[in-house]
Design an enzyme around this catalytic site. Structure first.
Site, PDB file in Angstrom:
ATOM      1  CB  CYS A   1      -0.914  -0.010   1.220  1.00 50.82           C
ATOM      2  SG  CYS A   1      -1.926   1.471   1.344  1.00 50.82           S
TER       3      CYS A   1
ATOM      4  CB  CYS B   1      -0.664   2.534   4.086  1.00 49.39           C
ATOM      5  SG  CYS B   1      -2.135   1.844   3.354  1.00 49.39           S
ATOM      6  CG  ASP B   2       3.156   1.194   4.401  1.00 51.75           C
ATOM      7  OD1 ASP B   2       2.666   1.652   5.448  1.00 51.75           O
ATOM      8  OD2 ASP B   2       3.005   0.014   4.035  1.00 51.75           O
TER       9      ASP B   2
END
Ligand code: NAP
Length: 310
Positions: A137, A140-141
């Site tokens: 992701c 997200c990261d």
């Protein structure tokens, strides 16, 4: 101890675009609707940076924004949203029983909208280093990879869209693809090819991910020559497709050879009263707009089924 079993007209399982649209339609039809989602509303879309091909948003819309709006809209018409993981569905007399780890719910009709999960490479080091440089992701990261050199595995739309997003943070993004032709569509291909931070490594697969506490390097294999080499990497983002979230559906409804739910006309499954919509469905186009359309169709089918039954 399990709480008292609550009864609904429709149980929607999965809260992505398909599930939220189905719940919106059944709620607006005055059918008492519960939507059960294991994680967050929006499904995969909630993890997407920007959606550019959903009509009505000419400048695009962020994944979290459209997810939140869809949730708000379903709730506005009475959908009850519950965050639990469904473990079982069984027919009990005239109702279906939906069992989660902590509760049981009853519904007269069920709409399966469970979507799919990121496919894993299945190589040494992938599991151990997930969360330590291996990710599925970018939204997200990505911010953890400022000025770092990262690898993106895959050649489809996801790999390029997420790879492009990662160039906001990373110093360099190398796209590792197992063929010499991308699967991604032409707009994303052009954007990726024109981005100076993106480099393509063709005909290559990752066979190992190495590192003590975090990703330090990978073993790359040239699929044409078989030659392997070690290459430094500070992050590995994997976007190689999806597998259906249908584990507990084996033996409940008919699945195809890959585990997707088989549907007939009007999105009926092999069990009367159970319908399926979106990415969990065999033959789905895997587009948000299509998932929403199928959510609508499954809801109308469930409504017709309930009217006929009563
Ligand atoms: P995908 O289209 O199935 O592409 C998966 C990619 O990973 C392919 O290039 C495939 O290689 C590669 N791959 C698969 N297994 C592999 C393995 N074991 N090792 C190495 N490479 C492997 O999946 P996706 O990119 O996630 O897209 C899924 C769907 O969502 C598509 O329909 C796509 O159009 C849609 N989507 C659309 C957008 C957009 O419109 N902006 C954005 C994201 C996703 P091969 O090419 O050799 O098969």
């Amino acid at each position: 101890m399990m709480a008292e079993t609550k009864s609904y007209d429709v149980g929607v399982i999965g809260g992505g675009g398909a599930g939220l649209t189905a719940a919106l339609y059944t709620s607006r039809a005055n059918l008492k609707t519960v939507l059960i989602e294991k994680l967050t509303s929006g499904g995969q879309i909630a993890l997407t940076d920007i959606v550019e091909n959903y009509p009505g948003f000419p400048s695009g819309v962020t994944g979290p924004e459209i997810s939140m709006k869809m949730e708000e809209q379903a709730k506005r018409y009475g959908t009850e949203i519950i965050f639990e993981q469904v473990e079982q569905i069984a027919k009990k007399e005239k109702q279906f029983e939906i069992k989660t780890a902590s509760n049981r719910y009853q519904s007269k009709a069920v709409i399966l909208a469970l979507g799919s999960s990121f496919r894993k490479l299945g190589v040494e080091g992938e599991k151990e280093l997930t969360g330590h440089g291996v990710s599925y992701c970018a939204t997200c990261d990505g911010a953890f990879f400022k000025d770092k050199s990262i690898l993106v595995v895959g050649g489809g739309d996801s790999a390029l869209q997420e790879g492009l997003f990662l160039t906001r943070f990373a110093r360099k993004v190398q796209v590792i693809h197992r063929r010499d032709q991308l699967r991604a569509g032409p707009i994303l291909q052009k954007r990726a090819e024109e981005n100076p931070k993106i480099e393509f490594i063709w005909n290559t697969v990752v066979t190992k991910i190495l590192g003590e506490k975090k990703v330090e390097s990978v073993i790359l294999k040239d699929v044409k020559t078989g030659a392997e080499k070690q290459a430094p990497a500070e992050g590995v983002f994997i976007f190689i497709g999806h597998d259906p979230n249908s584990g507990f559906l084996k033996g409940v409804v008919d699945l195809d050879e890959k585990g997707y739910v088989v549907t007939q006309g009007h999105l009926k499954t092999s069990v009367p009263g159970i319908f399926a919509a979106g990415e969990i469905r065999s033959g789905s186009t895997r587009q948000l707009i299509a998932a929403c359309g199928e959510g609508c169709e499954a809801a109308l089918s469930a409504q017709a089924y309930l009217e006929e039954k009563n």
